[in-house]
Write a protein that holds these residues in place. Structure first.
Motif, PDB file in Angstrom:
ATOM      1  N   VAL A   1       5.760  -3.691  -0.236  1.00 15.24           N
ATOM      2  CA  VAL A   1       4.759  -2.758  -0.766  1.00 15.24           C
ATOM      3  C   VAL A   1       4.470  -3.077  -2.230  1.00 15.24           C
ATOM      4  O   VAL A   1       3.305  -3.104  -2.655  1.00 15.24           O
ATOM      5  CB  VAL A   1       5.244  -1.306  -0.637  1.00 15.24           C
ATOM      6  N   LEU A   2       5.509  -3.324  -3.005  1.00 11.23           N
ATOM      7  CA  LEU A   2       5.330  -3.588  -4.429  1.00 11.23           C
ATOM      8  C   LEU A   2       4.482  -4.830  -4.658  1.00 11.23           C
ATOM      9  O   LEU A   2       3.606  -4.836  -5.532  1.00 11.23           O
ATOM     10  CB  LEU A   2       6.695  -3.755  -5.104  1.00 11.23           C
ATOM     11  N   SER A   3       4.710  -5.879  -3.892  1.00 11.15           N
ATOM     12  CA  SER A   3       3.939  -7.120  -4.078  1.00 11.15           C
ATOM     13  C   SER A   3       2.458  -6.898  -3.791  1.00 11.15           C
ATOM     14  O   SER A   3       1.589  -7.405  -4.513  1.00 11.15           O
ATOM     15  CB  SER A   3       4.492  -8.225  -3.174  1.00 11.15           C
ATOM     16  N   ILE A   4       2.157  -6.114  -2.758  1.00  8.41           N
ATOM     17  CA  ILE A   4       0.760  -5.838  -2.406  1.00  8.41           C
ATOM     18  C   ILE A   4       0.102  -4.978  -3.478  1.00  8.41           C
ATOM     19  O   ILE A   4      -1.014  -5.267  -3.942  1.00  8.41           O
ATOM     20  CB  ILE A   4       0.686  -5.152  -1.034  1.00  8.41           C
TER      21      ILE A   4
ATOM     22  N   SER B   1      -3.471  -4.095  -8.141  1.00 13.35           N
ATOM     23  CA  SER B   1      -3.600  -3.501  -9.468  1.00 13.35           C
ATOM     24  C   SER B   1      -3.896  -4.545 -10.533  1.00 13.35           C
ATOM     25  O   SER B   1      -4.499  -4.231 -11.559  1.00 13.35           O
ATOM     26  CB  SER B   1      -2.306  -2.751  -9.828  1.00 13.35           C
ATOM     27  N   LEU B   2      -3.468  -5.762 -10.295  1.00 16.17           N
ATOM     28  CA  LEU B   2      -3.771  -6.829 -11.246  1.00 16.17           C
ATOM     29  C   LEU B   2      -5.245  -7.224 -11.166  1.00 16.17           C
ATOM     30  O   LEU B   2      -5.887  -7.486 -12.188  1.00 16.17           O
ATOM     31  CB  LEU B   2      -2.871  -8.032 -10.962  1.00 16.17           C
ATOM     32  N   LEU B   3      -5.794  -7.239  -9.969  1.00 19.97           N
ATOM     33  CA  LEU B   3      -7.167  -7.696  -9.778  1.00 19.97           C
ATOM     34  C   LEU B   3      -8.199  -6.595 -10.000  1.00 19.97           C
ATOM     35  O   LEU B   3      -9.346  -6.884 -10.329  1.00 19.97           O
ATOM     36  CB  LEU B   3      -7.331  -8.266  -8.364  1.00 19.97           C
ATOM     37  N   TRP B   4      -7.793  -5.318  -9.838  1.00 22.67           N
ATOM     38  CA  TRP B   4      -8.726  -4.205 -10.011  1.00 22.67           C
ATOM     39  C   TRP B   4      -8.299  -3.351 -11.184  1.00 22.67           C
ATOM     40  O   TRP B   4      -7.181  -2.854 -11.230  1.00 22.67           O
ATOM     41  CB  TRP B   4      -8.785  -3.329  -8.758  1.00 22.67           C
ATOM     42  N   SER B   5      -9.195  -3.162 -12.131  1.00 20.95           N
ATOM     43  CA  SER B   5      -8.881  -2.306 -13.269  1.00 20.95           C
ATOM     44  C   SER B   5      -8.985  -0.829 -12.913  1.00 20.95           C
ATOM     45  O   SER B   5      -8.417   0.027 -13.587  1.00 20.95           O
ATOM     46  CB  SER B   5      -9.825  -2.618 -14.441  1.00 20.95           C
ATOM     47  N   ASP B   6      -9.716  -0.527 -11.854  1.00 21.87           N
ATOM     48  CA  ASP B   6      -9.887   0.852 -11.398  1.00 21.87           C
ATOM     49  C   ASP B   6      -8.603   1.335 -10.742  1.00 21.87           C
ATOM     50  O   ASP B   6      -8.142   0.769  -9.743  1.00 21.87           O
ATOM     51  CB  ASP B   6     -11.053   0.909 -10.407  1.00 21.87           C
ATOM     52  N   PHE B   7      -8.015   2.374 -11.278  1.00 26.59           N
ATOM     53  CA  PHE B   7      -6.763   2.912 -10.746  1.00 26.59           C
ATOM     54  C   PHE B   7      -6.934   3.469  -9.336  1.00 26.59           C
ATOM     55  O   PHE B   7      -6.023   3.390  -8.500  1.00 26.59           O
ATOM     56  CB  PHE B   7      -6.238   4.015 -11.680  1.00 26.59           C
ATOM     57  N   MET B   8      -8.106   4.022  -9.042  1.00 27.12           N
ATOM     58  CA  MET B   8      -8.310   4.716  -7.787  1.00 27.12           C
ATOM     59  C   MET B   8      -8.312   3.781  -6.580  1.00 27.12           C
ATOM     60  O   MET B   8      -7.896   4.183  -5.490  1.00 27.12           O
ATOM     61  CB  MET B   8      -9.618   5.510  -7.831  1.00 27.12           C
ATOM     62  N   LYS B   9      -8.756   2.536  -6.754  1.00 25.83           N
ATOM     63  CA  LYS B   9      -8.796   1.627  -5.606  1.00 25.83           C
ATOM     64  C   LYS B   9      -7.400   1.308  -5.090  1.00 25.83           C
ATOM     65  O   LYS B   9      -7.108   1.539  -3.904  1.00 25.83           O
ATOM     66  CB  LYS B   9      -9.556   0.350  -5.968  1.00 25.83           C
ATOM     67  N   PRO B  10      -6.515   0.736  -5.930  1.00 23.14           N
ATOM     68  CA  PRO B  10      -5.160   0.463  -5.400  1.00 23.14           C
ATOM     69  C   PRO B  10      -4.404   1.724  -5.022  1.00 23.14           C
ATOM     70  O   PRO B  10      -3.645   1.718  -4.047  1.00 23.14           O
ATOM     71  CB  PRO B  10      -4.474  -0.276  -6.561  1.00 23.14           C
ATOM     72  N   MET B  11      -4.592   2.809  -5.771  1.00 21.42           N
ATOM     73  CA  MET B  11      -3.919   4.053  -5.446  1.00 21.42           C
ATOM     74  C   MET B  11      -4.410   4.605  -4.111  1.00 21.42           C
ATOM     75  O   MET B  11      -3.613   4.995  -3.242  1.00 21.42           O
ATOM     76  CB  MET B  11      -4.144   5.088  -6.548  1.00 21.42           C
ATOM     77  N   GLY B  12      -5.726   4.637  -3.930  1.00 19.46           N
ATOM     78  CA  GLY B  12      -6.298   5.164  -2.692  1.00 19.46           C
ATOM     79  C   GLY B  12      -5.888   4.354  -1.474  1.00 19.46           C
ATOM     80  O   GLY B  12      -5.455   4.913  -0.457  1.00 19.46           O
ATOM     81  N   ILE B  13      -6.014   3.034  -1.587  1.00 21.28           N
ATOM     82  CA  ILE B  13      -5.615   2.172  -0.470  1.00 21.28           C
ATOM     83  C   ILE B  13      -4.131   2.319  -0.190  1.00 21.28           C
ATOM     84  O   ILE B  13      -3.696   2.407   0.962  1.00 21.28           O
ATOM     85  CB  ILE B  13      -5.973   0.700  -0.782  1.00 21.28           C
ATOM     86  N   GLY B  14      -3.329   2.343  -1.265  1.00 26.82           N
ATOM     87  CA  GLY B  14      -1.883   2.472  -1.108  1.00 26.82           C
ATOM     88  C   GLY B  14      -1.480   3.764  -0.432  1.00 26.82           C
ATOM     89  O   GLY B  14      -0.609   3.781   0.449  1.00 26.82           O
ATOM     90  N   LEU B  15      -2.109   4.871  -0.806  1.00 28.79           N
ATOM     91  CA  LEU B  15      -1.769   6.162  -0.214  1.00 28.79           C
ATOM     92  C   LEU B  15      -2.154   6.223   1.262  1.00 28.79           C
ATOM     93  O   LEU B  15      -1.393   6.744   2.086  1.00 28.79           O
ATOM     94  CB  LEU B  15      -2.458   7.295  -0.983  1.00 28.79           C
ATOM     95  N   VAL B  16      -3.328   5.675   1.593  1.00 28.52           N
ATOM     96  CA  VAL B  16      -3.748   5.664   3.000  1.00 28.52           C
ATOM     97  C   VAL B  16      -2.776   4.836   3.841  1.00 28.52           C
ATOM     98  O   VAL B  16      -2.322   5.271   4.913  1.00 28.52           O
ATOM     99  CB  VAL B  16      -5.183   5.109   3.130  1.00 28.52           C
ATOM    100  N   LEU B  17      -2.417   3.653   3.333  1.00 32.27           N
ATOM    101  CA  LEU B  17      -1.483   2.797   4.066  1.00 32.27           C
ATOM    102  C   LEU B  17      -0.089   3.413   4.136  1.00 32.27           C
ATOM    103  O   LEU B  17       0.630   3.227   5.126  1.00 32.27           O
ATOM    104  CB  LEU B  17      -1.412   1.411   3.403  1.00 32.27           C
ATOM    105  N   THR B  18       0.292   4.160   3.092  1.00 33.99           N
ATOM    106  CA  THR B  18       1.586   4.853   3.115  1.00 33.99           C
ATOM    107  C   THR B  18       1.621   5.915   4.193  1.00 33.99           C
ATOM    108  O   THR B  18       2.605   6.030   4.943  1.00 33.99           O
ATOM    109  CB  THR B  18       1.865   5.497   1.738  1.00 33.99           C
ATOM    110  N   ILE B  19       0.556   6.692   4.305  1.00 35.17           N
ATOM    111  CA  ILE B  19       0.484   7.727   5.343  1.00 35.17           C
ATOM    112  C   ILE B  19       0.539   7.092   6.731  1.00 35.17           C
ATOM    113  O   ILE B  19       1.256   7.572   7.626  1.00 35.17           O
ATOM    114  CB  ILE B  19      -0.795   8.569   5.176  1.00 35.17           C
ATOM    115  N   VAL B  20      -0.200   5.995   6.909  1.00 35.91           N
ATOM    116  CA  VAL B  20      -0.187   5.297   8.200  1.00 35.91           C
ATOM    117  C   VAL B  20       1.212   4.755   8.494  1.00 35.91           C
ATOM    118  O   VAL B  20       1.725   4.877   9.617  1.00 35.91           O
ATOM    119  CB  VAL B  20      -1.213   4.142   8.202  1.00 35.91           C
ATOM    120  N   GLY B  21       1.847   4.158   7.472  1.00 36.80           N
ATOM    121  CA  GLY B  21       3.176   3.589   7.657  1.00 36.80           C
ATOM    122  C   GLY B  21       4.218   4.639   7.975  1.00 36.80           C
ATOM    123  O   GLY B  21       5.061   4.455   8.869  1.00 36.80           O
ATOM    124  N   ILE B  22       4.177   5.766   7.248  1.00 36.20           N
ATOM    125  CA  ILE B  22       5.135   6.854   7.500  1.00 36.20           C
ATOM    126  C   ILE B  22       4.940   7.426   8.899  1.00 36.20           C
ATOM    127  O   ILE B  22       5.909   7.710   9.620  1.00 36.20           O
ATOM    128  CB  ILE B  22       4.980   7.954   6.441  1.00 36.20           C
TER     129      ILE B  22
END
Length: 265
Positions: A167-170, A175-196
């Motif tokens: 998860v950290l590597s992804i 986060s390195l490629l996108w300066s917008d906090f919401m993109k990696p956060m939003g994608i990460g949260l959706v994938l976290t919910i799916v994973g859980i």
């Protein structure tokens, strides 16, 4: 190596006053203090427990919170916080124009993100053991001092650490490629919910999903126990851990080539 060490030290100095760094320290402290308060003020509920069960219940206060939802969210936040300084100051081009290889800069940033996650989980072990033994002093009726769970707790949190690497590597790369906090956060949260959800429903292929690995790690932690409790064995290297480490290596290498070939703004 010198460039890597300089870059790693620079990451520490840049982040030592940020929420990301102090979150890695304060999160385990506050959750462990919560466990301490629960067992101190509700000690009558735990007096009759054997020492092993007492330790397990005490550790589960932190593990139950951290291992299910908070750990993936914390990793998402750390992945962004390590890169947020450059995004806010718009210093990526300046950073990569220094007489230090991009490999050293990129590797040091990722290593520092890994260090923060390791620090956080290591402090959970330290605070859990320390506060458990403190309770045996201030609440002698709680027999924490009659059983030692240090090695088992170390194994548990080490497995959680390994489960977090994919998860950290992804998140780090996004986060390195996108300066917008919401993109990696939003994608990460959706994938976290799916994973859980996948892990909690015991989907047979959940071990292939990096965002399911922290919960998978907890669920696959213990081998089937047929003997007494004192013979408990923790299975650290399960298939979800191998997948997590493999994903981390592949994404880390792919991320380097992506960064090497594109202009990072």
């Amino acid at each position: 190596m010198k460039g890597f060490l300089l870059s790693f030290r620079s990451e520490f100095y840049k982040s030592r006053k940020t929420i990301g760094f102090w979150g890695a320290v304060l999160l385990p402290l506050l959750i462990s203090l919560l466990a301490l308060a629960i067992f101190y003020f509700k000690s009558e509920k735990f007096i009759a427990m054997p020492a092993l069960a007492l330790w397990i219940q005490f550790a589960l206060v932190s593990l139950g919170v951290m291992g299910t939802l908070l750990l993936p969210v914390f990793i998402i936040f750390i992945g962004y916080s390590v890169n947020s300084v450059e995004h806010r100051a718009d210093t990526w081009k300046t950073l990569f124009s220094l007489p230090i290889s991009r490999w050293s800069v990129y590797g040091a940033k990722f290593a520092y993100a890994v260090f923060l996650v390791f620090l956080c989980l290591d402090l959970f072990v330290l605070f859990t053991i320390s506060f458990g033994n403190l309770l045996s002093v201030i609440k002698p009726e709680l027999k924490f001092n009659t059983y030692h769970l240090e090695w088992e707790l170390t194994q548990i949190y080490f497995k959680l650490f390994l489960s977090s690497l994919g998860v950290l590597s992804i998140q780090f790369l996004m986060s390195l490629l996108w300066s917008d906090f919401m993109k990696p956060m939003g994608i990460g949260l959706v994938l976290t919910i799916v994973g859980i959800t996948a892990a909690s429903k015991d989907w047979e292929y959940a071990y292939l999903m990096p965002y399911a690995h922290p919960m998978e790690a907890l669920q696959s932690m213990f081998r089937g126990q047929k003997g007494p409790a004192r013979d408990i064995v923790i299975n650290v290297f399960t298939k979800d851990i191998y997948v997590s480490v493999a994903v981390a290596v592949v994404v880390f290498i792919a991320g380097y080539f992506i960064v090497q070939r594109r202009s990072v703004k």
